[in-house]
Design an enzyme around this catalytic site. Sequence first.
Site, PDB file in Angstrom:
ATOM      1  N   ASN A   9       0.869  -1.175   0.000  1.00  0.00           N
ATOM      2  CA  ASN A   9       0.000   0.000   0.000  1.00  0.00           C
ATOM      3  C   ASN A   9       0.903   1.220   0.000  1.00  0.00           C
ATOM      4  O   ASN A   9       1.537   1.523   1.005  1.00  0.00           O
ATOM      5  CB  ASN A   9      -0.902  -0.046   1.253  1.00  0.00           C
ATOM      6  CG  ASN A   9      -1.727   1.214   1.402  1.00  0.00           C
ATOM      7  OD1 ASN A   9      -1.772   2.061   0.511  1.00  0.00           O
ATOM      8  ND2 ASN A   9      -2.391   1.343   2.541  1.00  0.00           N
ATOM      9  N   LYS A  11       0.163   4.265  -0.138  1.00  0.00           N
ATOM     10  CA  LYS A  11      -0.421   5.436   0.549  1.00  0.00           C
ATOM     11  C   LYS A  11      -0.150   6.695  -0.287  1.00  0.00           C
ATOM     12  O   LYS A  11      -0.108   6.608  -1.512  1.00  0.00           O
ATOM     13  CB  LYS A  11       0.109   5.542   1.984  1.00  0.00           C
ATOM     14  CG  LYS A  11      -0.105   4.232   2.749  1.00  0.00           C
ATOM     15  CD  LYS A  11       0.113   4.331   4.238  1.00  0.00           C
ATOM     16  CE  LYS A  11      -0.108   2.981   4.886  1.00  0.00           C
ATOM     17  NZ  LYS A  11       0.011   3.007   6.348  1.00  0.00           N
ATOM     18  N   HIS A  95      -9.442   0.990   5.183  1.00  0.00           N
ATOM     19  CA  HIS A  95      -8.128   1.154   5.807  1.00  0.00           C
ATOM     20  C   HIS A  95      -8.282   2.041   7.047  1.00  0.00           C
ATOM     21  O   HIS A  95      -9.064   2.996   7.051  1.00  0.00           O
ATOM     22  CB  HIS A  95      -7.129   1.778   4.824  1.00  0.00           C
ATOM     23  CG  HIS A  95      -5.729   1.709   5.337  1.00  0.00           C
ATOM     24  ND1 HIS A  95      -5.235   2.620   6.247  1.00  0.00           N
ATOM     25  CD2 HIS A  95      -4.745   0.803   5.120  1.00  0.00           C
ATOM     26  CE1 HIS A  95      -3.986   2.282   6.547  1.00  0.00           C
ATOM     27  NE2 HIS A  95      -3.669   1.192   5.882  1.00  0.00           N
ATOM     28  N   GLU A  97      -6.590   4.359   8.164  1.00  0.00           N
ATOM     29  CA  GLU A  97      -6.370   5.800   7.962  1.00  0.00           C
ATOM     30  C   GLU A  97      -7.628   6.466   7.406  1.00  0.00           C
ATOM     31  O   GLU A  97      -7.907   7.622   7.701  1.00  0.00           O
ATOM     32  CB  GLU A  97      -5.141   6.009   7.058  1.00  0.00           C
ATOM     33  CG  GLU A  97      -3.862   5.757   7.847  1.00  0.00           C
ATOM     34  CD  GLU A  97      -2.711   5.177   7.054  1.00  0.00           C
ATOM     35  OE1 GLU A  97      -2.716   5.264   5.811  1.00  0.00           O
ATOM     36  OE2 GLU A  97      -1.789   4.613   7.689  1.00  0.00           O
ATOM     37  N   GLU A 167      -5.127  -5.200  10.470  1.00  0.00           N
ATOM     38  CA  GLU A 167      -4.121  -4.164  10.707  1.00  0.00           C
ATOM     39  C   GLU A 167      -4.402  -3.491  12.041  1.00  0.00           C
ATOM     40  O   GLU A 167      -5.222  -2.564  12.112  1.00  0.00           O
ATOM     41  CB  GLU A 167      -4.168  -3.116   9.587  1.00  0.00           C
ATOM     42  CG  GLU A 167      -3.830  -3.660   8.218  1.00  0.00           C
ATOM     43  CD  GLU A 167      -3.282  -2.577   7.299  1.00  0.00           C
ATOM     44  OE1 GLU A 167      -2.317  -2.858   6.594  1.00  0.00           O
ATOM     45  OE2 GLU A 167      -3.797  -1.443   7.309  1.00  0.00           O
ATOM     46  N   GLY A 173       2.763   2.058  10.959  1.00  0.00           N
ATOM     47  CA  GLY A 173       3.691   3.174  10.840  1.00  0.00           C
ATOM     48  C   GLY A 173       4.377   3.531  12.155  1.00  0.00           C
ATOM     49  O   GLY A 173       5.005   4.578  12.270  1.00  0.00           O
ATOM     50  N   SER A 213       3.725  -2.315  10.310  1.00  0.00           N
ATOM     51  CA  SER A 213       5.174  -2.369  10.503  1.00  0.00           C
ATOM     52  C   SER A 213       5.800  -3.696  10.074  1.00  0.00           C
ATOM     53  O   SER A 213       6.733  -4.189  10.717  1.00  0.00           O
ATOM     54  CB  SER A 213       5.539  -2.028  11.955  1.00  0.00           C
ATOM     55  OG  SER A 213       5.101  -0.716  12.273  1.00  0.00           O
TER      56      SER A 213
HETATM   57  P1  13P Z   1       3.192   0.238   7.716  1.00  0.00           P
HETATM   58  O1  13P Z   1       3.699  -1.031   7.072  1.00  0.00           O
HETATM   59  O2  13P Z   1       3.913   1.467   7.239  1.00  0.00           O
HETATM   60  O3  13P Z   1       3.090   0.123   9.195  1.00  0.00           O
HETATM   61  O4  13P Z   1       1.673   0.413   7.177  1.00  0.00           O
HETATM   62  C1  13P Z   1       0.808  -0.635   7.250  1.00  0.00           C
HETATM   63  C2  13P Z   1      -0.409  -0.299   6.484  1.00  0.00           C
HETATM   64  O5  13P Z   1      -1.190   0.538   6.899  1.00  0.00           O
HETATM   65  C3  13P Z   1      -0.625  -0.975   5.199  1.00  0.00           C
HETATM   66  O6  13P Z   1      -1.906  -0.714   4.713  1.00  0.00           O
END
Ligand code: 13P
Length: 251
Positions: A9, A11, A95, A97, A167, A173, A213
Amino acid sequence: MRKPYLAGNWKMNLELKSALGLAGALREHVGSRDDVDVAVAPPYVYLSEVIVALEGSPIRVGAQDVCDRTQGAYTGEVSAVMLKDIGCDFSVIGHSERRRLYGEGDELCNTKVHRALEAGLEIILCVGETLDEREEGKTETVVRRQLSEGMAGVPGDQLDKITLAYEPVWAIGTGRTATPEQAGEVHRYLRGMWAGLYNEQSATRLRIQYGGSVKPSNAKELLAIPDIDGALVGGAALTPEQFQPIIDSAS
Ligand code: 13P
């Protein structure tokens, strides 16, 4: 046996040149191997070019989100039909976020799921609890609600189009990864719940990715857990140097 499914992803990262560079490197690395499924979810504006760059490669390309409406006066939105039209294979939905920063709830996610399926897209549906929810012992309640409400009304013949991504919000992150045991426990719970909602056969086929992560250094032990069928990777999916070893740890 479920084939491991590793998705990057991206982002809101990369620019056209770096996006195409990454796609090209992954294309070369993955070649024609079919022991893992690999996917990328670039920002909307780069989708078409990444799709062209990966034409003929088994790497799948999807969007990070999709609009809940079919078409019309929805400024700034992108429909599932448009994504399908340009050659997308799937969309990520729900997601954390989107949920946390843009206030998306389970009902909205569910409408998006239906729009995506109607358009013929596959889906990566994300679920996961916050740190507070985990500490209050609510992890199962939260993922149960996100899964049952997110999947409401999805007909049985569409189940193979769904991948789940667990997740935990506290691991995204942050550099703080769920331990393989913590993740495995929730994956097992989700698969059991899927079997209850649908049936054992479908639950056995369901792929559940872990996200939060994931790095080259921890991918192998996470992917070794029987109910962890892949990863949805953020930061470490932005460079071939990091994403390729993660792909390789699945085989
Ligand atoms: P990270 O791997 O940067 O922690 O992000 C995970 C994520 O949100 C993938 O959709």
